[in-house]
Design a protein around this motif. Sequence first.
Motif, PDB file in Angstrom:
ATOM      1  N   LYS A  45       0.908  -0.941  -0.039  1.00 31.47           N
ATOM      2  CA  LYS A  45      -0.120   0.112   0.033  1.00 31.47           C
ATOM      3  C   LYS A  45       0.883   1.181  -0.029  1.00 31.47           C
ATOM      4  CE  LYS A  45      -4.171  -1.791   1.982  1.00 31.47           C
ATOM      5  NZ  LYS A  45      -3.930  -2.933   3.157  1.00 31.47           N
ATOM      6  N   GLY A  47       0.766   3.922   1.608  1.00 27.65           N
ATOM      7  CA  GLY A  47       1.199   4.469   3.101  1.00 27.65           C
ATOM      8  C   GLY A  47       2.347   3.664   3.716  1.00 27.65           C
ATOM      9  N   GLU A  48       2.720   2.579   2.876  1.00 25.51           N
ATOM     10  CA  GLU A  48       3.892   1.833   3.705  1.00 25.51           C
ATOM     11  C   GLU A  48       5.453   2.112   2.999  1.00 25.51           C
ATOM     12  OE1 GLU A  48       2.308  -1.195   6.329  1.00 25.51           O
ATOM     13  OE2 GLU A  48       1.589  -2.141   4.739  1.00 25.51           O
ATOM     14  N   ARG A  50       7.513   4.187   3.314  1.00 26.94           N
ATOM     15  CA  ARG A  50       8.399   4.681   4.126  1.00 26.94           C
ATOM     16  C   ARG A  50       8.991   3.317   4.929  1.00 26.94           C
ATOM     17  NH1 ARG A  50      11.780   8.267   3.637  1.00 26.94           N
ATOM     18  NH2 ARG A  50      13.228   6.961   4.828  1.00 26.94           N
ATOM     19  N   GLU A  82      -2.944   3.840  -5.354  1.00 32.08           N
ATOM     20  CA  GLU A  82      -3.108   3.286  -4.036  1.00 32.08           C
ATOM     21  C   GLU A  82      -1.984   2.194  -3.804  1.00 32.08           C
ATOM     22  OE1 GLU A  82      -7.448   2.245  -3.856  1.00 32.08           O
ATOM     23  OE2 GLU A  82      -7.810   4.579  -3.608  1.00 32.08           O
TER      24      GLU A  82
END
Length: 323
Positions: A45, A47-48, A50, A82
Motif C-alpha cells: 500500500k 502508505g507503507e 517509508r 493506491e
Amino acid sequence: MVKKKQNPLRINYQEGIIEEKLWQIRDRANINEPKLVNVWTVDIKIGESRSFVDFIRQSVQKMEPVTFQHIKRIKKCDENNECLTVIVCSHFMIKEKDDFMHFMQEAPFSFQNVKGSSVVPQNGPPTKSLSMEWSNLYWPLVWRGNPNDQILNSYVFDMNFIEATLKQISELSLAEQASGKQAAVVSAFVNPKNNEVIFVSDHRHVCSPLDHSIMRGIRSVAELEHQKKQDHTNKGESETYLCLDFDVYTTHEPCSMCSMALIHSRIKRCIYLTPMNKTGCLESESGDGYCMHNNHSLNSKYEAFRWIGDEYPAAQIESNVCC
Ligand SMILES: [Zn+2]
C-alpha cells in the motif's frame, strides 16, 4: 573519486582513451545490451513506502550484490495511486521462493502479489536514450550518466609507473627475440599492496607447452604466497584470491587460457602492448570476439587496456601463436 573536470589525466570518455595512449578494451558488440537479473517484487500500500525503504536499508542492502542505484525501486501498480510494486531483492541474493517468503516474515509492512519473474538490467546503460529504452522494456531506471565514465574517472593511472613497466617488458621481450627465442612473451605482475613487481617470460619450449608467461606469473605469485605462509610472521594475514587486485602487464594480448586464468585470479587490470588478432581473447576483433575480461556470461571481470603509443615495441610473434 575526483570530479571529471578536476581529473588531472586527459581522458577521452567517448573512446575510452587515457592520455592518448591507453585504450580501454571493451566488449563493444554487447555494450548496448543489458545484462539482466531476475528480481523479487511485491505489491504494497502506498502508505507503507517509508517502512519499505527502511527495511531495504536495514535488512537488504548489506546482503545484496546488485547495487540498484540506477533503478527506481518503487513503481505504481494501478491507476488509482493506491498500490505500489516494489523490488525487494535480486535472485542473486535469494534464489528460491520459500527462502524469500521466510525472509519476508521480518518485513514491517503488509504485502501481496509476490513475483519472481521481473527482470532488470544489472548495470546502468551507457546513454540517456538507452536508459529510456530499457525503462520501457524492463523497469523504470534513473539516468546517472554513463557508468563507464565513472569507472575511468575513478581509476588510478600512474602513467610514469605504467610506462616504466611497459618499457621493461618491451626491452626484455626484444632481448629474448634477439637471442633466438620464438615466443618472446614477457609479463609483469604488480602487487597492489607493495608495488612489488615479478617479471616472467614464456617457457613453453623449456618445460610444458602450457608454460605461457602469464601462467608462470600466476604460479610465481602462488609460490611467493606459500613462502609467506610458511614464514610465521605472516600467519595473521587472511587468505584470499591469488593476484587479487594485481595489475598484470604483458607484451602480447593473452590467449583464452591465460585470460581465463586472470579471471580466476581476480586481477584488477591487464595492460598489454600488441594485439594478437587470431589468438587473443580480449579485444572484440581478436579471435572469436569473446572479450574474456568483460564477458557478460562470467561473474568476475577485470579491466583491459592496450598501449596504443609506439614507444614500446614487443617481439614479433607469428599470428597463430597463443600468448
Ligand atoms: Zn596464453
